[in-house]
Design an enzyme around this catalytic site. Structure first.
Site, PDB file in Angstrom:
ATOM      1  N   GLY A  26       7.364   1.694   4.796  1.00  0.00           N
ATOM      2  CA  GLY A  26       6.114   2.462   4.822  1.00  0.00           C
ATOM      3  C   GLY A  26       5.092   1.918   3.848  1.00  0.00           C
ATOM      4  O   GLY A  26       4.150   2.610   3.463  1.00  0.00           O
ATOM      5  N   ASP A  39      -3.139  -1.702   9.871  1.00  0.00           N
ATOM      6  CA  ASP A  39      -3.157  -1.725   8.400  1.00  0.00           C
ATOM      7  C   ASP A  39      -3.672  -3.056   7.841  1.00  0.00           C
ATOM      8  O   ASP A  39      -3.915  -3.169   6.633  1.00  0.00           O
ATOM      9  CB  ASP A  39      -1.741  -1.516   7.830  1.00  0.00           C
ATOM     10  CG  ASP A  39      -1.228  -0.093   8.033  1.00  0.00           C
ATOM     11  OD1 ASP A  39      -2.035   0.786   8.395  1.00  0.00           O
ATOM     12  OD2 ASP A  39      -0.021   0.123   7.825  1.00  0.00           O
ATOM     13  N   LYS A  94       0.848  -1.207   0.000  1.00  0.00           N
ATOM     14  CA  LYS A  94       0.000   0.000   0.000  1.00  0.00           C
ATOM     15  C   LYS A  94       0.875   1.247   0.000  1.00  0.00           C
ATOM     16  O   LYS A  94       2.032   1.227   0.427  1.00  0.00           O
ATOM     17  CB  LYS A  94      -0.950   0.038   1.198  1.00  0.00           C
ATOM     18  CG  LYS A  94      -0.303   0.139   2.596  1.00  0.00           C
ATOM     19  CD  LYS A  94       0.021   1.565   3.064  1.00  0.00           C
ATOM     20  CE  LYS A  94       0.671   1.584   4.435  1.00  0.00           C
ATOM     21  NZ  LYS A  94       1.502   2.745   4.735  1.00  0.00           N
ATOM     22  N   GLY A  98       4.652  -6.155   6.336  1.00  0.00           N
ATOM     23  CA  GLY A  98       4.350  -7.115   7.403  1.00  0.00           C
ATOM     24  C   GLY A  98       2.839  -7.305   7.538  1.00  0.00           C
ATOM     25  O   GLY A  98       2.350  -8.436   7.649  1.00  0.00           O
ATOM     26  N   ALA A 104       3.638  -1.273   4.390  1.00  0.00           N
ATOM     27  CA  ALA A 104       2.839  -2.259   5.144  1.00  0.00           C
ATOM     28  C   ALA A 104       3.094  -3.707   4.730  1.00  0.00           C
ATOM     29  O   ALA A 104       2.166  -4.516   4.705  1.00  0.00           O
ATOM     30  CB  ALA A 104       1.348  -1.918   5.046  1.00  0.00           C
ATOM     31  N   PRO A 134       9.089  -3.886  -0.261  1.00  0.00           N
ATOM     32  CA  PRO A 134      10.225  -3.399   0.521  1.00  0.00           C
ATOM     33  C   PRO A 134       9.944  -3.475   2.032  1.00  0.00           C
ATOM     34  O   PRO A 134       8.825  -3.205   2.463  1.00  0.00           O
ATOM     35  CB  PRO A 134      10.374  -1.940   0.072  1.00  0.00           C
ATOM     36  CG  PRO A 134       9.763  -1.906  -1.282  1.00  0.00           C
ATOM     37  CD  PRO A 134       8.642  -2.907  -1.257  1.00  0.00           C
ATOM     38  N   VAL A 135      10.958  -3.851   2.798  1.00  0.00           N
ATOM     39  CA  VAL A 135      10.807  -4.054   4.247  1.00  0.00           C
ATOM     40  C   VAL A 135      11.027  -2.727   4.977  1.00  0.00           C
ATOM     41  O   VAL A 135      11.949  -1.976   4.636  1.00  0.00           O
ATOM     42  CB  VAL A 135      11.836  -5.106   4.733  1.00  0.00           C
ATOM     43  CG1 VAL A 135      11.682  -5.358   6.232  1.00  0.00           C
ATOM     44  CG2 VAL A 135      11.674  -6.399   3.949  1.00  0.00           C
ATOM     45  N   ALA A 136      10.177  -2.463   5.963  1.00  0.00           N
ATOM     46  CA  ALA A 136      10.242  -1.216   6.736  1.00  0.00           C
ATOM     47  C   ALA A 136      10.270   0.000   5.806  1.00  0.00           C
ATOM     48  O   ALA A 136      10.985   0.970   6.022  1.00  0.00           O
ATOM     49  CB  ALA A 136      11.449  -1.202   7.691  1.00  0.00           C
TER      50      ALA A 136
HETATM   51  P1  ATP Z   1       4.307  -0.214   9.191  1.00  0.00           P
HETATM   52  O1  ATP Z   1       3.224  -1.173   8.779  1.00  0.00           O
HETATM   53  O2  ATP Z   1       4.570  -0.198  10.681  1.00  0.00           O
HETATM   54  O3  ATP Z   1       4.205   1.138   8.547  1.00  0.00           O
HETATM   55  P2  ATP Z   1       6.385  -0.730   7.313  1.00  0.00           P
HETATM   56  O4  ATP Z   1       5.446  -0.896   6.223  1.00  0.00           O
HETATM   57  O5  ATP Z   1       7.245   0.466   7.299  1.00  0.00           O
HETATM   58  O6  ATP Z   1       5.661  -0.836   8.702  1.00  0.00           O
HETATM   59  P3  ATP Z   1       7.148  -3.524   7.349  1.00  0.00           P
HETATM   60  O7  ATP Z   1       7.729  -3.968   6.056  1.00  0.00           O
HETATM   61  O8  ATP Z   1       5.799  -3.984   7.712  1.00  0.00           O
HETATM   62  O9  ATP Z   1       7.318  -1.958   7.451  1.00  0.00           O
HETATM   63  O10 ATP Z   1       8.214  -3.953   8.476  1.00  0.00           O
HETATM   64  C1  ATP Z   1       8.320  -3.372   9.754  1.00  0.00           C
HETATM   65  C2  ATP Z   1       9.084  -4.352  10.655  1.00  0.00           C
HETATM   66  O11 ATP Z   1       8.220  -5.453  10.941  1.00  0.00           O
HETATM   67  C3  ATP Z   1      10.315  -4.980  10.003  1.00  0.00           C
HETATM   68  O12 ATP Z   1      11.444  -4.222  10.256  1.00  0.00           O
HETATM   69  C4  ATP Z   1      10.368  -6.355  10.622  1.00  0.00           C
HETATM   70  O13 ATP Z   1      11.223  -6.349  11.747  1.00  0.00           O
HETATM   71  C5  ATP Z   1       8.963  -6.650  11.140  1.00  0.00           C
HETATM   72  N1  ATP Z   1       8.208  -7.724  10.421  1.00  0.00           N
HETATM   73  C6  ATP Z   1       7.473  -8.676  11.016  1.00  0.00           C
HETATM   74  N2  ATP Z   1       6.889  -9.467  10.105  1.00  0.00           N
HETATM   75  C7  ATP Z   1       7.269  -9.022   8.897  1.00  0.00           C
HETATM   76  C8  ATP Z   1       6.967  -9.439   7.567  1.00  0.00           C
HETATM   77  N3  ATP Z   1       6.183 -10.492   7.302  1.00  0.00           N
HETATM   78  N4  ATP Z   1       7.495  -8.731   6.557  1.00  0.00           N
HETATM   79  C9  ATP Z   1       8.274  -7.651   6.825  1.00  0.00           C
HETATM   80  N5  ATP Z   1       8.621  -7.238   8.052  1.00  0.00           N
HETATM   81  C10 ATP Z   1       8.107  -7.900   9.091  1.00  0.00           C
END
Ligand code: ATP
Length: 316
Positions: free
Chosen positions: A105, A143, A13, A109, A107, A101-103
């Protein structure tokens, strides 16, 4: 023979609007969040597994760095929640092929948690309604309900009270990705610090954004993009201000940090404009990597093809 494996495809998202109310006594903030699901996907496969291992998880794909492969993964938490709530004793194995992409923004996770809920619903024939899935999802994160529905929607409260937005048209996005994520709690803390002396009004849905989405007017959507966390994300990661400026200079209709960042989303007029901007951003040297995506797309959906092949144990 019962289906033994289900694959669910789930999108990332971006936020077209993220308005953050004052910090409440419990530390949370009331939000208005206009989400759009875009065409960058994780694939989550859930299988019945051998007896004795509980819930196990494996991560593969383009974006694995920083993704926990243990019970802190949100997909495992989703499986634990469903197993407890519906008295499922079967061992499970979860495989996540990550492209979100991880962390960033975006969503990722929450998307994997949503995909796991949808996969378990199908695997164990729970026949949960959309509302029941949303309710389970909101226990995992604000989210998650949106990642089940997808499309374009307005989230209120903690972001989890969802209503579909009346949106027409397809939007072309160019994303500037960063190889190092930003912590969502750290960005909220910075936002609170920066606003400490200010009177913050309760968040409101932007009429300008809603009208432009209804009119499928990409230029007006570009002008109406807004994110209250953007200054905080730029304060923690000053390079983001330059990325936003470069994208605007190269003709983006709008530029915004997505959620808590550090992904920056640029809205462009069409596919050609997207290609031009992607090339320009790459050449500028200020961006780690670039992706292009379309929105809106549907939320977490069973991938019938992978599921059928898996259930007959064929290799793919
Ligand atoms: P948010 O939903 O809080 O805005 P984001 O979208 O910035 O987060 P995500 O990719 O969801 O970030 O990852 C945030 C943190 O969640 C990661 O640094 C990781 O430690 C943890 N995490 C737990 N499960 C997952 C998953 N399935 N995929 C990615 N990260 C995960």
């Amino acid at each position: 023979m019962p289906t033994s494996s289900i694959t669910v495809r789930v999108p990332a998202k971006i936020n077209l609007q993220l308005s953050v109310g004052p910090r409440e006594k419990d530390g949370y903030h009331n939000l208005v969040s206009v989400f759009q699901a875009i065409s960058i996907f994780d694939d989550v496969t859930v299988k019945r597994a051998d007896v004795g291992n509980g819930i196990t998880i494996a991560i593969s794909g383009e974006q694995t760095h920083g993704v926990p492969a243990d019970s802190s993964n949100l997909a495992v938490k989703a499986a634990q929640l469903v197993a407890k709530r519906f008295d499922i004793s079967s061992d499970l194995h979860i495989e996540i092929k990550k492209s979100i992409p991880v962390a960033g923004g975006m969503a990722g996770g929450s998307a994997d948690a949503a995909a796991t809920l949808v996969a378990l619903d199908a695997l164990f024939h729970l026949e949960l309604s959309r509302e029941e899935l949303h309710k389970l999802g909101s226990e995992l994160g604000s989210d998650v309900p949106f990642m089940i529905s997808g499309g374009t929607a307005v989230g209120q409260g903690r972001g989890d009270q969802l209503t579909a937005a009346l949106s027409r048209g397809t939007y072309h996005w160019v994303l500037a990705l960063s190889s190092v994520g930003l912590s969502t709690p750290a960005v909220y803390a910075e936002c609170d610090r920066m606003r400490a002396e200010l009177e913050i009004a309760p968040p409101q849905v932007s009429d300008a954004l809603m009208q432009s989405l209804l009119a499928a007017d990409a230029e007006a959507v570009g002008r109406a993009l807004s994110n209250d966390l953007q200054s905080a994300a730029c304060s923690l990661r000053p390079a983001l201000s330059l990325v936003l400026e470069v994208g605007r200079d190269y003709g983006a209709l709008g530029a915004i940090v997505s959620g808590s960042g550090p992904t920056v989303a640029f809205l462009v007029a069409d596919e050609d404009a997207g290609l031009d901007l992607a090339v320009a951003l790459t050449a500028s040297g200020v961006v780690g990597s670039v992706a292009r995506a379309l929105g809106p797309v549907p939320g977490a959906k069973v991938d019938r093809k992978s599921t059928r092949l898996n259930s007959s144990h064929r290799c793919i």
